[in-house]
Structures are given as C-alpha cells and as structure tokens.
Design a protein around this motif. Structure first.
Motif, PDB file in Angstrom:
ATOM      1  N   ARG A 202     -46.206  16.204 -39.088  1.00  0.00           N
ATOM      2  CA  ARG A 202     -47.566  16.301 -38.562  1.00  0.00           C
ATOM      3  C   ARG A 202     -48.411  17.225 -39.428  1.00  0.00           C
ATOM      4  NH1 ARG A 202     -47.666  17.064 -32.285  1.00  0.00           N
ATOM      5  NH2 ARG A 202     -49.836  17.079 -32.868  1.00  0.00           N
ATOM      6  N   ALA A 203     -49.668  16.883 -39.554  1.00  0.00           N
ATOM      7  CA  ALA A 203     -50.588  17.633 -40.413  1.00  0.00           C
ATOM      8  C   ALA A 203     -50.669  19.100 -40.002  1.00  0.00           C
ATOM      9  CB  ALA A 203     -51.967  16.991 -40.375  1.00  0.00           C
ATOM     10  N   GLU A 204     -50.675  19.375 -38.710  1.00  0.00           N
ATOM     11  CA  GLU A 204     -50.784  20.756 -38.254  1.00  0.00           C
ATOM     12  C   GLU A 204     -49.593  21.592 -38.734  1.00  0.00           C
ATOM     13  OE1 GLU A 204     -51.347  17.782 -36.529  1.00  0.00           O
ATOM     14  OE2 GLU A 204     -51.232  18.476 -34.466  1.00  0.00           O
ATOM     15  N   LYS A 205     -48.396  21.004 -38.677  1.00  0.00           N
ATOM     16  CA  LYS A 205     -47.206  21.732 -39.124  1.00  0.00           C
ATOM     17  C   LYS A 205     -47.285  22.031 -40.607  1.00  0.00           C
ATOM     18  CE  LYS A 205     -43.825  20.350 -35.684  1.00  0.00           C
ATOM     19  NZ  LYS A 205     -42.455  19.882 -35.469  1.00  0.00           N
ATOM     20  N   VAL A 206     -47.798  21.083 -41.375  1.00  0.00           N
ATOM     21  CA  VAL A 206     -47.938  21.296 -42.823  1.00  0.00           C
ATOM     22  C   VAL A 206     -48.917  22.431 -43.086  1.00  0.00           C
ATOM     23  CG1 VAL A 206     -48.731  20.249 -44.978  1.00  0.00           C
ATOM     24  CG2 VAL A 206     -47.341  18.917 -43.381  1.00  0.00           C
ATOM     25  N   VAL A 207     -50.059  22.406 -42.415  1.00  0.00           N
ATOM     26  CA  VAL A 207     -51.071  23.444 -42.629  1.00  0.00           C
ATOM     27  C   VAL A 207     -50.538  24.813 -42.222  1.00  0.00           C
ATOM     28  CG1 VAL A 207     -53.333  24.277 -41.884  1.00  0.00           C
ATOM     29  CG2 VAL A 207     -53.026  21.875 -42.504  1.00  0.00           C
TER      30      VAL A 207
ATOM     31  N   VAL B 248     -56.346   9.119 -40.551  1.00  0.00           N
ATOM     32  CA  VAL B 248     -56.686   7.765 -40.977  1.00  0.00           C
ATOM     33  C   VAL B 248     -55.526   7.236 -41.794  1.00  0.00           C
ATOM     34  CG1 VAL B 248     -58.274   6.352 -42.333  1.00  0.00           C
ATOM     35  CG2 VAL B 248     -59.148   8.295 -41.029  1.00  0.00           C
ATOM     36  N   GLU B 249     -54.990   6.087 -41.385  1.00  0.00           N
ATOM     37  CA  GLU B 249     -53.916   5.452 -42.144  1.00  0.00           C
ATOM     38  C   GLU B 249     -54.524   4.619 -43.261  1.00  0.00           C
ATOM     39  OE1 GLU B 249     -51.410   3.224 -39.539  1.00  0.00           O
ATOM     40  OE2 GLU B 249     -50.701   5.003 -38.495  1.00  0.00           O
ATOM     41  N   HIS B 250     -53.960   4.731 -44.453  1.00  0.00           N
ATOM     42  CA  HIS B 250     -54.426   3.959 -45.599  1.00  0.00           C
ATOM     43  C   HIS B 250     -53.489   2.781 -45.809  1.00  0.00           C
ATOM     44  CE1 HIS B 250     -57.180   7.176 -46.603  1.00  0.00           C
ATOM     45  NE2 HIS B 250     -56.186   8.024 -46.395  1.00  0.00           N
TER      46      HIS B 250
ATOM     47  N   GLU C 106     -47.865  -4.548 -46.215  1.00  0.00           N
ATOM     48  CA  GLU C 106     -46.801  -3.546 -46.284  1.00  0.00           C
ATOM     49  C   GLU C 106     -47.062  -2.438 -45.262  1.00  0.00           C
ATOM     50  OE1 GLU C 106     -48.776  -4.171 -48.996  1.00  0.00           O
ATOM     51  OE2 GLU C 106     -47.509  -5.131 -50.479  1.00  0.00           O
ATOM     52  N   ALA C 107     -46.098  -1.576 -45.156  1.00  0.00           N
ATOM     53  CA  ALA C 107     -46.289  -0.394 -44.304  1.00  0.00           C
ATOM     54  C   ALA C 107     -47.424   0.433 -44.892  1.00  0.00           C
ATOM     55  CB  ALA C 107     -45.002   0.428 -44.260  1.00  0.00           C
ATOM     56  N   THR C 108     -47.973   1.307 -44.098  1.00  0.00           N
ATOM     57  CA  THR C 108     -49.093   2.112 -44.585  1.00  0.00           C
ATOM     58  C   THR C 108     -48.698   2.897 -45.832  1.00  0.00           C
ATOM     59  OG1 THR C 108     -48.479   3.940 -43.144  1.00  0.00           O
ATOM     60  CG2 THR C 108     -50.120   2.382 -42.295  1.00  0.00           C
ATOM     61  N   ALA C 109     -49.657   3.063 -46.714  1.00  0.00           N
ATOM     62  CA  ALA C 109     -49.424   3.766 -47.972  1.00  0.00           C
ATOM     63  C   ALA C 109     -49.514   5.271 -47.802  1.00  0.00           C
ATOM     64  CB  ALA C 109     -50.429   3.301 -49.018  1.00  0.00           C
ATOM     65  N   GLY C 110     -50.139   5.716 -46.758  1.00  0.00           N
ATOM     66  CA  GLY C 110     -50.275   7.149 -46.530  1.00  0.00           C
ATOM     67  C   GLY C 110     -51.251   7.418 -45.401  1.00  0.00           C
ATOM     68  N   VAL C 111     -51.371   8.665 -45.069  1.00  0.00           N
ATOM     69  CA  VAL C 111     -52.265   9.078 -43.994  1.00  0.00           C
ATOM     70  C   VAL C 111     -53.064  10.277 -44.479  1.00  0.00           C
ATOM     71  CG1 VAL C 111     -52.389   9.975 -41.632  1.00  0.00           C
ATOM     72  CG2 VAL C 111     -50.647   8.301 -42.231  1.00  0.00           C
ATOM     73  N   SER C 112     -54.359  10.262 -44.220  1.00  0.00           N
ATOM     74  CA  SER C 112     -55.214  11.428 -44.464  1.00  0.00           C
ATOM     75  C   SER C 112     -55.539  12.040 -43.114  1.00  0.00           C
ATOM     76  CB  SER C 112     -56.513  11.022 -45.160  1.00  0.00           C
ATOM     77  OG  SER C 112     -56.256  10.547 -46.448  1.00  0.00           O
ATOM     78  N   SER C 113     -55.324  13.326 -42.994  1.00  0.00           N
ATOM     79  CA  SER C 113     -55.592  14.010 -41.733  1.00  0.00           C
ATOM     80  C   SER C 113     -56.558  15.165 -41.948  1.00  0.00           C
ATOM     81  CB  SER C 113     -54.299  14.559 -41.133  1.00  0.00           C
ATOM     82  OG  SER C 113     -53.438  13.509 -40.778  1.00  0.00           O
ATOM     83  N   ARG C 114     -57.327  15.449 -40.913  1.00  0.00           N
ATOM     84  CA  ARG C 114     -58.234  16.595 -40.929  1.00  0.00           C
ATOM     85  C   ARG C 114     -57.742  17.608 -39.908  1.00  0.00           C
ATOM     86  NH1 ARG C 114     -63.616  14.366 -39.390  1.00  0.00           N
ATOM     87  NH2 ARG C 114     -64.231  16.542 -39.521  1.00  0.00           N
TER      88      ARG C 114
ATOM     89  N   PRO D  67     -57.873  40.339 -37.415  1.00  0.00           N
ATOM     90  CA  PRO D  67     -58.262  38.946 -37.499  1.00  0.00           C
ATOM     91  C   PRO D  67     -57.172  37.998 -36.991  1.00  0.00           C
ATOM     92  CG  PRO D  67     -57.723  39.774 -39.680  1.00  0.00           C
ATOM     93  CD  PRO D  67     -57.637  40.929 -38.739  1.00  0.00           C
ATOM     94  N   ALA D  68     -57.609  36.822 -36.585  1.00  0.00           N
ATOM     95  CA  ALA D  68     -56.687  35.803 -36.064  1.00  0.00           C
ATOM     96  C   ALA D  68     -57.214  34.419 -36.439  1.00  0.00           C
ATOM     97  CB  ALA D  68     -56.560  35.925 -34.551  1.00  0.00           C
ATOM     98  N   LEU D  69     -56.322  33.435 -36.388  1.00  0.00           N
ATOM     99  CA  LEU D  69     -56.660  32.047 -36.722  1.00  0.00           C
ATOM    100  C   LEU D  69     -56.227  31.109 -35.602  1.00  0.00           C
ATOM    101  CD1 LEU D  69     -55.302  31.909 -40.391  1.00  0.00           C
ATOM    102  CD2 LEU D  69     -57.693  32.148 -39.696  1.00  0.00           C
ATOM    103  N   ALA D  70     -56.949  30.000 -35.468  1.00  0.00           N
ATOM    104  CA  ALA D  70     -56.551  28.911 -34.579  1.00  0.00           C
ATOM    105  C   ALA D  70     -56.677  27.609 -35.369  1.00  0.00           C
ATOM    106  CB  ALA D  70     -57.435  28.865 -33.342  1.00  0.00           C
ATOM    107  N   TYR D  71     -55.791  26.662 -35.096  1.00  0.00           N
ATOM    108  CA  TYR D  71     -55.837  25.380 -35.791  1.00  0.00           C
ATOM    109  C   TYR D  71     -55.836  24.242 -34.780  1.00  0.00           C
ATOM    110  CZ  TYR D  71     -50.806  25.468 -34.925  1.00  0.00           C
ATOM    111  OH  TYR D  71     -49.581  25.550 -34.326  1.00  0.00           O
ATOM    112  N   SER D  72     -56.549  23.154 -35.150  1.00  0.00           N
ATOM    113  CA  SER D  72     -56.626  21.968 -34.290  1.00  0.00           C
ATOM    114  C   SER D  72     -56.632  20.722 -35.154  1.00  0.00           C
ATOM    115  CB  SER D  72     -57.917  21.978 -33.466  1.00  0.00           C
ATOM    116  OG  SER D  72     -57.983  23.094 -32.634  1.00  0.00           O
ATOM    117  N   HIS D  73     -55.913  19.701 -34.715  1.00  0.00           N
ATOM    118  CA  HIS D  73     -55.936  18.406 -35.388  1.00  0.00           C
ATOM    119  C   HIS D  73     -57.230  17.696 -34.994  1.00  0.00           C
ATOM    120  CE1 HIS D  73     -55.004  14.064 -35.701  1.00  0.00           C
ATOM    121  NE2 HIS D  73     -54.535  14.465 -36.870  1.00  0.00           N
ATOM    122  N   ILE D  74     -57.996  17.243 -35.991  1.00  0.00           N
ATOM    123  CA  ILE D  74     -59.269  16.578 -35.725  1.00  0.00           C
ATOM    124  C   ILE D  74     -59.110  15.061 -35.764  1.00  0.00           C
ATOM    125  CG2 ILE D  74     -61.664  16.307 -36.508  1.00  0.00           C
ATOM    126  CD1 ILE D  74     -60.974  19.074 -35.331  1.00  0.00           C
TER     127      ILE D  74
END
Length: 92
Positions: free
Chosen positions: A2-7, A48-50, A57-65, A38-45
């Motif tokens: 998941r994108a959040e875990k990567v970030v 988009v599957e490419h 074929e299966a999706t080539a990748g996903v772009s996440s915000r 200071p502190a940070l918060a993160y949220s998945h916005i």
C-alpha cells in the motif's frame, strides 16, 4: 504494498526528518490533540491503475497520491519539516 506503508517507510528511513519528528509523531489520518510537535499525519487520497498498451494484460502499475499534513510550533520549523518530507519521498 500500500502507498501509505511505502511513504511511512520512506519517512522513517530519512534520518534528517527523524531528527525533527520522532517515529511516534507520524500518525495515520490526523494528528491527535496533545501530540508533541512537530508531528505528521498521512492519508491516502487516490490510486489510478495504469493499463498496458494491449489493454488485456494485468495492470502495468498503480499511481497513488498520499497527503502529508504537518504541524509545528513555528512556521520556520514547519517549513523545515515539510522540506525534509519532500526530500524523503522525492522521486521514489
């Protein structure tokens, strides 16, 4: 993964950021009241599957915000924290 875990992994691996914000200061969703700054918060916005050129074929990748929200006691510290967040995640 998941994108959040990567970030979050990128943020926690960036030593200059951890010199400003502790690992316990990185939160999902919102920054709790009373949290030391200071502190940070993160949220998945969004994600988009490419598709591949063939389209069947299966999706080539996903772009996440993923949105990062920062809070600090002063504006200069806030800007420094956000600069380090950008450095931690830039082009990765």
């Amino acid at each position: 993964m998941r994108a959040e875990k990567v970030v979050v992994a990128l943020l926690k691996a960036h030593a200059p950021l951890l010199a400003l914000v502790s690992e316990s200061g990185i939160h999902a969703g919102t920054i709790p009241q009373g949290q030391p700054l200071p502190a940070l918060a993160y949220s998945h916005i969004s994600s988009v599957e490419h598709q591949t050129l063939g389209g069947w074929e299966a999706t080539a990748g996903v772009s996440s915000r993923v949105q990062i929200t920062a809070a600090a006691k002063s504006y200069p510290v806030l800007k420094t924290v956000l600069d380090e967040v950008r450095r931690a995640c830039n082009n990765k």
